[in-house]
Enzyme design. Structure first.
Site, PDB file in Angstrom:
ATOM      1  N   SER A  18      53.614   9.569  15.089  1.00 22.01           N
ATOM      2  CA  SER A  18      53.871   8.299  14.757  1.00 22.01           C
ATOM      3  C   SER A  18      55.214   8.267  14.396  1.00 22.01           C
ATOM      4  CB  SER A  18      53.319   7.301  14.463  1.00 22.01           C
ATOM      5  OG  SER A  18      52.495   7.353  15.563  1.00 22.01           O
ATOM      6  N   GLU A  33      43.042  56.002 -31.914  1.00 25.02           N
ATOM      7  CA  GLU A  33      43.580  56.966 -31.056  1.00 25.02           C
ATOM      8  C   GLU A  33      44.209  58.562 -31.968  1.00 25.02           C
ATOM      9  OE1 GLU A  33      43.446  56.632 -27.721  1.00 25.02           O
ATOM     10  OE2 GLU A  33      42.269  55.748 -27.672  1.00 25.02           O
TER      11      GLU A  33
END
Length: 802
Positions: free
Chosen positions: A495, A223
């Site tokens: 239950s 870069e």
């Protein structure tokens, strides 16, 4: 013609001369003017020219001065903008959620496959000899690992070499690199999720001192090779870009330095325009004027955009390493750094998952640039270019592994922190998630339901004494981030409601004991709206009078319904609330048999109170919160509240143990080790639409639910579906047996079959029950008298009043 006079001759000569001159200067055949007017016109023609020239230079000078002043003001404004943003900039950091550290010690029950699965989630890499942090090797039943260090509110752990020797039950021996025994070691918490900013930008900050040198060198090689030589702008780069643009006939290259790229990312748009370039240049110079190269490159590496994960934008090399390779940035190799650097040219175009060939070509180009700059050798270039991309599958990291648990964390955090703090301040949230328990729950549920089309499920596991939520599974597909059934499937609990009815009865200690007989026969209740409630047993039969204990363990609907009607709706609703149910409870007798709608999580809250012996503890998914620098912000301590007397809760726990030993939960008793004492209750709603099991040991509570999203029948009961899954979960994680030592106010009493008179061991129909002192019978059977039961009873009673 008469001769002219002398005076006329003198006058005519100059006139002729002037006329001749004017004639020679004429541009058009105009009539000559008189000699008198000629000089006047000549004088007036010169003056305006001199005036205009003076005015033009003054204007240019003034304009230049104004432009200089405006430029100066602009530079001052740009300078203030650069410094203000860079000095006060705070990265938008999501809150990160971590699991609890995994403890290893000799004797820990831990399946080898689960340990290897955890190492995979942590992205430990296989490496013979485990030579660096985050690596491991396997040799037979021995696992050698180089752990990563970490910090937490308990002091953290240093990175070190561990050897874990395993056998069929779990960890047999734990030693360090020198072979010395270690009592306990902790593996680093796994990041299991994050809470993103509103704009969905995510990053993992990397400080300058932690930037791998090889990564920085590769970045500059590609870069900005003159980064440490220029002052923000590269003249050579600008000239090169200018030539390229002239050849292209348009703006194609910008000649940007790394500093200019940072300016563009921080302050400006990405469009290529001359106006943006004219602003970018002075800002880059100003940035370099005020800040060091090291600060600039640190900011750049944290700001760069590296791809998209759905709505989440991947920024910075730290997160890029985790997203693409599943590992911390410092643990990557050169070919992986090259791939990250290569992505800067176009994260979408060079996406390694979508375009692997294109991405590899770009990676190899970066490696070649690194070789040209003598960052790697020719041998290393050849080695790294031959390597695969090594990219992990998208969504395979632990960050995506446990969405149902992260959902719970979000909801609990929202009570204490506003959304903007959670999504931008970089908080570190330490959760209660236990990775082995979570994996065991996921595997058990998925394996059972894989062949059952349309049936789904949920699991919640807690640590009763700590109030910690250890695992949350919201779907049979573990990583599914859709509907969270563990928190949001509000279904009839069947239950599972019956223990609350029995507990409410036992609170009337003078009237009810576990031996008290209730009629298991037809029940009919006329409701206020004129309808009739007629409960049926699951087998369609009535078995007559039976002890309350049997009605609970065999899950007899008619018997429990009669008991509930006798005890009273108000008392039972009060008991539900005492156990931790916060939802509104409808005042209908059908709640005795589980018409009450709760989520699996709410059900776990209710059973948590039963498992702790009467202490209601709000379930927590978070232990503490740290700021981005690791400093503590908040702790979430456990705050248990005694809500039910321990002797009453002992009776209920003992009853639920009988459900497992001889009732509907017997499958677990047959499969689990006999020394592992557990208790629990099955549940099935009408039409087999919902199937449940809630049970606990001394260390873990687990609730399992199964059902269909369209509320149609599953064909499963609590015993045939959730119970086997629950049993497999409890078998797979370390357990401590439930302690059923009775408190001082509870005695074990032999009772006659009538449930009212004391008896003795060996007497016909005699059974032993735990009983509160205040409930001890005053009468005994003849057999019981012979065996001395009344004498024992009277002795106890006498002791109360002495």
């Amino acid at each position: 013609m008469p001769p002219m006079s002398k005076s006329n001759q003198k006058k005519s000569a100059p006139a002729k001369k002037a006329a001749a001159k004017k004639t020679s200067n004429r541009k058009s055949p105009k009539k000559p003017t008189s000699g008198k007017k000629g000089p006047a016109k000549k004088s007036t023609a010169k003056k305006p020219v001199t005036s205009r020239r003076w005015w033009s230079w003054a204007f240019v000078g003034k304009l230049s001065l104004v432009l200089v002043l405006l430029g100066g003001v602009g530079l001052i404004w740009l300078d203030a903008l650069v410094r203000q943003r860079f000095d006060t900039h705070q990265w938008q950091l999501p809150a990160r959620v971590y699991s609890r550290p995994v403890e290893l010690y000799a004797g820990r029950e831990l399946d080898k496959a689960h340990l290897l699965r955890m190492l995979d989630l942590m992205r430990y890499r296989k490496d013979p000899g485990a030579k660096s942090p985050g690596s491991f090797s396997v040799s037979g039943d021995s696992i050698l690992m180089f752990t990563r260090g970490f910090a937490d509110s308990d002091g953290g752990e240093k990175s070190r070499l561990l050897r874990v020797n395993m056998d069929a039950r779990g960890v047999r021996r734990l030693t360090d690199g020198a072979g010395k025994n270690i009592e306990v070691a902790r593996l680093e918490p796994v990041q299991i999720g994050s809470i993103h900013p509103g704009h969905e930008e995510d990053r993992v900050l990397v400080r300058g001192k932690d930037i791998p040198p090889q990564l920085e060198k590769m970045l500059l090689a590609v870069e900005d090779r003159s980064f440490y030589e220029h002052h923000g702008v590269s003249v050579r780069g600008l000239m090169r870009a200018m030539l390229a643009n002239v050849r292209a006939g348009g703006l194609q290259q910008g000649g940007s330095t790394l500093t200019q790229q940072l300016v563009k990312n921080f302050w400006l748009s990405r469009e290529r325009t001359l106006s943006r370039k004219l602003v970018e240049l002075p800002m880059a110079l100003l940035l370099e004027l005020h800040y060091s190269k090291e600060k600039i490159i640190e900011a750049y590496l944290n700001e760069v955009y590296l791809g998209q994960d759905g709505a989440r934008a991947i920024h910075g090399m730290g997160l890029g390493a985790q997203y693409y390779f599943g590992r911390p940035l410092g643990e990557l190799d050169a070919h992986q750094y090259a791939l990250l650097v290569g992505l800067l040219k176009g994260p979408s175009y060079y996406d390694p998952r979508r375009h692997p060939a294109r991405s590899k070509q770009r990676r190899d180009t970066v490696l070649l640039a690194a070789f040209d700059q003598k960052i790697i050798t020719q041998a290393e270039l050849k080695k790294y270019q031959s390597k695969p991309l090594d990219v992990v599958p998208q969504g395979s990291a632990a960050l995506y592994a446990f969405p149902a648990f992260i959902d719970l964390v979000r909801r609990q955090l929202s009570r204490d922190y506003p959304a903007n703090i959670l999504s931008s301040e970089g908080l570190h949230i330490h959760s209660t998630l236990d990775v082995p328990a979570q994996l065991a729950a996921e595997a058990a549920l998925a394996n059972f339901l894989k062949s059952r089309e349309g049936v789904n499920g949920a699991v919640v596991i807690t640590s009763p004494n700590q109030g910690d939520v250890l695992a949350v599974v919201g779907d049979k597909v573990p990583r599914s981030a859709g509907f969270n059934r563990a928190l949001d499937a509000i279904r009839p609990i069947g239950s599972l409601a019956k223990p609350a009815v029995v507990l409410a009865a036992l609170q009337q200690a003078k009237k009810y004991t576990l031996a008290t007989r209730v009629e298991d026969g037809p029940v009919e209740v006329l409701m206020e709206d004129g309808q009739r409630w007629v409960p049926q047993n699951y087998d369609g039969e009535s078995h007559g009078a039976m002890p309350i204990l049997d009605a609970l363990s065999a899950s007899r609907n008619q018997a429990i319904a009669r008991l509930g009607l006798d005890v009273g709706l108000r008392s039972i609703i009060k008991t539900f609330h005492a156990l931790g149910v916060q939802s509104e409870i409808p005042p209908y007798p059908s709640i005795f048999l589980g018409s009450l709608n709760l989520s699996p999580f709410e059900t776990a809250v209710m059973y948590q109170t039963i498992a702790t012996g009467g202490y209601r503890t709000p379930l927590r998914a978070i232990t503490d919160v740290l700021d981005k620098d690791g400093l503590p912000l908040a702790r979430y301590p456990v705050s248990p509240q005694a809500v039910i007397d321990e002797d009453l809760m002992y009776l209920l726990q003992w009853s639920l143990r009988q459900v497992v030993v001889q009732g509907t939960g017997k499958y677990a008793y047959n499969v689990l080790p006999k020394d592992l004492v557990v208790a629990g209750k099955t549940g099935t709603s009408d039409g087999y639409r919902d199937a449940w099991f809630a049970g606990f040991s001394g260390s873990h509570l687990a609730v399992v639910w199964m059902g269909r999203d369209d509320n149609s029948s599953t064909g499963l009961s609590g015993s045939s579906g959730p119970l086997p899954v629950w049993t497999e979960i409890m078998r797979s994680i370390p357990q401590r047996p439930l302690n059923l030592t009775p408190p001082p106010t509870v005695k074990m009493v032999w009772m006659d079959a009538d449930g009212e008179r004391a008896s003795a061991s060996g007497c016909p129909g005699a059974r032993q029950y735990p009983m509160l002192d205040v409930s001890l019978p005053e009468q005994a059977t003849a057999c019981g008298k012979v065996q001395g039961a009344p004498k024992g009873m009277m002795k106890w009673l006498k002791g109360w009043f002495d």
